[in-house]
Design an enzyme around this catalytic site. Structure first.
Site, PDB file in Angstrom:
ATOM      1  N   ARG A   1      -6.240   4.353 -11.273  1.00  0.00           N
ATOM      2  CA  ARG A   1      -5.117   5.246 -11.006  1.00  0.00           C
ATOM      3  C   ARG A   1      -4.062   5.058 -12.100  1.00  0.00           C
ATOM      4  O   ARG A   1      -3.565   3.952 -12.299  1.00  0.00           O
ATOM      5  CB  ARG A   1      -4.522   4.925  -9.631  1.00  0.00           C
ATOM      6  CG  ARG A   1      -3.539   5.971  -9.140  1.00  0.00           C
ATOM      7  CD  ARG A   1      -3.207   5.733  -7.681  1.00  0.00           C
ATOM      8  NE  ARG A   1      -4.363   5.964  -6.840  1.00  0.00           N
ATOM      9  CZ  ARG A   1      -4.730   7.167  -6.386  1.00  0.00           C
ATOM     10  NH1 ARG A   1      -4.022   8.231  -6.693  1.00  0.00           N
ATOM     11  NH2 ARG A   1      -5.793   7.300  -5.628  1.00  0.00           N
TER      12      ARG A   1
ATOM     13  N   THR B   1       1.239   8.846 -13.646  1.00  0.00           N
ATOM     14  CA  THR B   1       0.952  10.130 -12.973  1.00  0.00           C
ATOM     15  C   THR B   1       0.360   9.916 -11.568  1.00  0.00           C
ATOM     16  O   THR B   1       0.314  10.849 -10.771  1.00  0.00           O
ATOM     17  CB  THR B   1      -0.074  10.932 -13.779  1.00  0.00           C
ATOM     18  OG1 THR B   1      -1.314  10.217 -13.779  1.00  0.00           O
ATOM     19  CG2 THR B   1       0.386  11.146 -15.220  1.00  0.00           C
TER      20      THR B   1
ATOM     21  N   ASP C   1     -10.522  -6.507   1.713  1.00  0.00           N
ATOM     22  CA  ASP C   1     -10.883  -5.909   0.427  1.00  0.00           C
ATOM     23  C   ASP C   1     -12.393  -6.034   0.233  1.00  0.00           C
ATOM     24  O   ASP C   1     -12.918  -7.135   0.024  1.00  0.00           O
ATOM     25  CB  ASP C   1     -10.137  -6.611  -0.713  1.00  0.00           C
ATOM     26  CG  ASP C   1     -10.343  -5.908  -2.039  1.00  0.00           C
ATOM     27  OD1 ASP C   1     -11.522  -5.711  -2.442  1.00  0.00           O
ATOM     28  OD2 ASP C   1      -9.355  -5.515  -2.674  1.00  0.00           O
TER      29      ASP C   1
ATOM     30  N   ASP D   1     -13.641  -7.610  -3.178  1.00  0.00           N
ATOM     31  CA  ASP D   1     -13.439  -9.057  -3.245  1.00  0.00           C
ATOM     32  C   ASP D   1     -14.419  -9.781  -2.335  1.00  0.00           C
ATOM     33  O   ASP D   1     -14.928 -10.851  -2.686  1.00  0.00           O
ATOM     34  CB  ASP D   1     -12.005  -9.403  -2.835  1.00  0.00           C
ATOM     35  CG  ASP D   1     -11.026  -9.218  -3.984  1.00  0.00           C
ATOM     36  OD1 ASP D   1     -11.477  -9.143  -5.139  1.00  0.00           O
ATOM     37  OD2 ASP D   1      -9.817  -9.125  -3.720  1.00  0.00           O
TER      38      ASP D   1
HETATM   39  N1  URA Z   1     -10.217  -0.803  -0.162  1.00  0.00           N
HETATM   40  C1  URA Z   1     -10.649  -1.937   0.447  1.00  0.00           C
HETATM   41  O1  URA Z   1     -11.389  -2.712  -0.129  1.00  0.00           O
HETATM   42  N2  URA Z   1     -10.212  -2.185   1.704  1.00  0.00           N
HETATM   43  C2  URA Z   1      -9.402  -1.349   2.374  1.00  0.00           C
HETATM   44  O2  URA Z   1      -9.058  -1.627   3.533  1.00  0.00           O
HETATM   45  C3  URA Z   1      -8.975  -0.177   1.724  1.00  0.00           C
HETATM   46  C4  URA Z   1      -9.400   0.074   0.455  1.00  0.00           C
END
Ligand code: URA
Length: 208
Positions: free
Chosen positions: A103, A107, A199, A202
């Site tokens: 991203r 912008t 995440d 991760d």
């Molecule tokens: N990306 C992720 O890895 N977890 C989320 O909860 C939202 C976006």
């Protein structure tokens, strides 16, 4: 309007409980993401076209049907890679492409930083993967890029979907069906799906 398929399969629900558990380590998390992706791809391939063929069994000729479509799996970098292996288990001859987006901080628009697709991608049914359909910005842009390359049939697969992301895809790309293992309640202020699983990138790659 694109369809949202949310699995109610007991095996998927069982695996989702393990994925959501914060105590599940990277090795198990990665394996389960692959398994859920494989089970989801079974549903997502249900509408593939078939053609009639005859096969010689050891006994007689048999009228059979085989898939009549060229397939591609396209993970969105990085977390989408975690789903690739699972899809390949059911579609071993599919070609694989990769799309990377970031991203732009000024912008806030998604910018493509990596894109390597099968040369004949326009002729293929593309299974686009990203485990988390959160705001939907990345998926919306990735679908747009695929369409710019001439792809006509796109199916989006995720592990978890949030209402915001689903709405965005359905509005921007009503021709793209969404397959999710679970549909969660909302996003929090940081854009994480709630209750979610954290995440995904991760947890798949053990980077946290
Ligand atoms: N990306 C992720 O890895 N977890 C989320 O909860 C939202 C976006």
């Amino acid at each position: 309007m694109s369809r949202l398929f949310v699995s109610d399969h007991p095996l998927i629900q069982n695996k989702m409980a393990m994925l959501r558990d914060e105590n599940t380590g990277a090795k198990d998390f990665r394996e389960i993401v692959g398994e859920v992706a494989m089970l989801l791809s079974y549903e997502a391939t249900r509408d593939l076209p078939l053609k009639d063929v005859q096969v010689q069994t050891p006994v007689a000729k048999a009228d059979c049907r085989i898939v009549d479509a060229k397939l591609a799996i396209v993970p969105i970098l990085r977390a989408g890679i975690g789903m690739t292996e699972g899809l390949l288990r059911l579609m071993p001859t599919a070609k694989i492409g990769h799309i990377g987006l970031y991203r732009d901080p000024n912008t806030l628009q998604p910018v493509e930083y990596y894109c390597k697709l099968p040369v004949d991608v326009a002729e293929r049914t593309v299974f686009l993967t990203d485990p988390m359909l959160a705001t939907g910005g990345t998926a919306e842009a990735a679908i747009g890029f695929l369409k710019e390359k001439g792809v006509k049939k796109i199916v989006f697969l995720c592990i978890l979907a949030a209402p915001e992301g689903v709405e965005k895809i359905q509005k921007a790309h009503p021709d793209v069906d969404i397959y999710a293992a679970a549909y969660d309640e909302k996003l929090n202020d940081h854009g994480y799906i709630v209750p979610g699983l954290g995440d995904a990138g991760d947890r798949i790659f053990g980077t946290k």
